[in-house]
Design a protein around this motif. Structure first.
Motif, PDB file in Angstrom:
ATOM      1  N   VAL A   6      14.623  -9.334  12.858  1.00 41.66           N
ATOM      2  CA  VAL A   6      14.516  -9.780  13.859  1.00 41.66           C
ATOM      3  C   VAL A   6      15.119 -10.562  14.707  1.00 41.66           C
ATOM      4  O   VAL A   6      16.067 -10.345  14.924  1.00 41.66           O
ATOM      5  CB  VAL A   6      13.843 -11.331  13.608  1.00 41.66           C
ATOM      6  N   SER A   7      15.421  -8.791  16.454  1.00 35.98           N
ATOM      7  CA  SER A   7      16.437  -8.898  16.916  1.00 35.98           C
ATOM      8  C   SER A   7      15.770  -9.069  18.036  1.00 35.98           C
ATOM      9  O   SER A   7      14.773  -8.495  18.267  1.00 35.98           O
ATOM     10  CB  SER A   7      17.180  -8.592  16.342  1.00 35.98           C
ATOM     11  N   HIS A   8      16.267  -9.784  20.230  1.00 38.10           N
ATOM     12  CA  HIS A   8      16.463  -9.525  20.828  1.00 38.10           C
ATOM     13  C   HIS A   8      17.551  -8.526  21.536  1.00 38.10           C
ATOM     14  O   HIS A   8      17.582  -8.113  22.171  1.00 38.10           O
ATOM     15  CB  HIS A   8      15.813 -10.924  21.801  1.00 38.10           C
ATOM     16  N   VAL A   9      18.099  -8.213  20.388  1.00 40.69           N
ATOM     17  CA  VAL A   9      19.405  -7.351  20.564  1.00 40.69           C
ATOM     18  C   VAL A   9      19.048  -5.786  21.101  1.00 40.69           C
ATOM     19  O   VAL A   9      18.880  -4.778  20.832  1.00 40.69           O
ATOM     20  CB  VAL A   9      20.744  -6.648  19.623  1.00 40.69           C
ATOM     21  N   ALA A  10      19.067  -5.358  22.621  1.00 40.12           N
ATOM     22  CA  ALA A  10      18.833  -4.058  23.214  1.00 40.12           C
ATOM     23  C   ALA A  10      18.770  -2.779  22.471  1.00 40.12           C
ATOM     24  O   ALA A  10      18.354  -2.147  21.939  1.00 40.12           O
ATOM     25  CB  ALA A  10      19.064  -4.130  24.362  1.00 40.12           C
ATOM     26  N   ASP A  11      20.474  -2.336  21.950  1.00 41.28           N
ATOM     27  CA  ASP A  11      20.951  -1.564  21.444  1.00 41.28           C
ATOM     28  C   ASP A  11      20.379  -1.019  20.399  1.00 41.28           C
ATOM     29  O   ASP A  11      20.558  -0.484  19.528  1.00 41.28           O
ATOM     30  CB  ASP A  11      22.146  -1.789  21.126  1.00 41.28           C
ATOM     31  N   LEU A  12      19.955  -2.025  19.051  1.00 44.48           N
ATOM     32  CA  LEU A  12      19.440  -2.276  17.932  1.00 44.48           C
ATOM     33  C   LEU A  12      17.773  -1.424  18.431  1.00 44.48           C
ATOM     34  O   LEU A  12      17.784  -0.481  17.347  1.00 44.48           O
ATOM     35  CB  LEU A  12      18.589  -3.470  17.658  1.00 44.48           C
ATOM     36  N   ARG A  13      17.478  -1.001  19.406  1.00 40.97           N
ATOM     37  CA  ARG A  13      15.940  -0.136  19.526  1.00 40.97           C
ATOM     38  C   ARG A  13      16.201   0.755  19.299  1.00 40.97           C
ATOM     39  O   ARG A  13      15.632   1.966  18.674  1.00 40.97           O
ATOM     40  CB  ARG A  13      15.456  -0.542  20.700  1.00 40.97           C
TER      41      ARG A  13
END
Length: 221
Positions: free
Chosen positions: A191-198
């Motif tokens: 569960v995250s909002h970090v764009a790089d994880l996409r």
């Protein structure tokens, strides 16, 4: 004369009853010493179990059991943390000086820094390093629970936030560890909002907000 005879009869009756009680009292009194010794022994054991008396660690029995489990978790977590930190950090169960309530309970942890060769408090870790340590402990706990439950695996793991505190290199190390878990058959949810994880997460569930409410969109990259 009659009153004296009655008084003598009462006195004789009391004498007979007291004579019988003497033997009962002597037997009971003889049993006091071993009972007192047994009570003192049990009290000593109770004090030790409660962290008092001869307990030099000042650690209750319940905390001792938890500390033993924590030591196992720390050992299991150290391998994960070492991989995430590029071989720098490992976790060590703190059984030394009891500086605070957690250490008095035997539930303290220290970080061993391979770069300096010293052990230090976990409070000295940065935000990203703290996240790595917390994630390593969660994974280590899962490993210990799996081992203690006859090999029954914990197939799912959900991680809520914390990735935003990682620098790019640390994020790469953490994701490599999570990728290893996924390749081993575990479901890992982030569960995250970090764009790089996409770019690193193949299956995504996105919550889309709008004026009329929110809805969920799934995607496979």
């Amino acid at each position: 004369h009659e009153a004296a005879l009655a008084a003598a009869a009462r006195a004789g009756d009391r004498l007979r009853r007291l004579s019988g009680l003497v033997a009962v009292f002597a037997e009971a009194f003889a049993a006091v010493a071993p009972l007192r010794e047994a009570a003192q022994h049990i009290r000593g054991l109770a004090d030790v179990a409660a962290g008092r008396g001869d307990n030099r660690q000042g650690m209750p029995l319940s905390s001792f059991v938890l500390a033993a489990r924590l030591e196992e978790v720390a050992t299991a977590a150290s391998g994960r943390l070492s991989a995430m930190s590029g071989g720098r950090f490992t976790l060590v169960h703190d059984v030394g000086e009891r500086r605070d309530r957690r250490r008095r309970a035997g539930l303290g942890l220290l970080v061993e820094d391979a770069w300096t060769g010293r052990r230090r408090d976990t409070a000295t870790l940065s935000g990203g390093e703290t996240f790595q340590a917390a994630l390593s402990l969660a994974l280590g706990l899962a490993d210990v629970v799996t081992a203690e439950s006859g090999g029954q695996a914990m197939d799912a793991l959900f991680i809520d936030e914390g990735f935003g505190s990682l620098d790019p290199d640390s994020l790469e190390e953490v994701m490599n560890v999570l990728d290893d878990l996924r390749s081993g058959g575990r479901l890992v949810g982030i569960v995250s909002h970090v764009a790089d994880l996409r770019q690193r997460i193949p299956t995504q569930v996105t919550v889309v907000k709008s004026a009329r409410g929110s809805h969920v969109r799934t995607s496979l990259t």
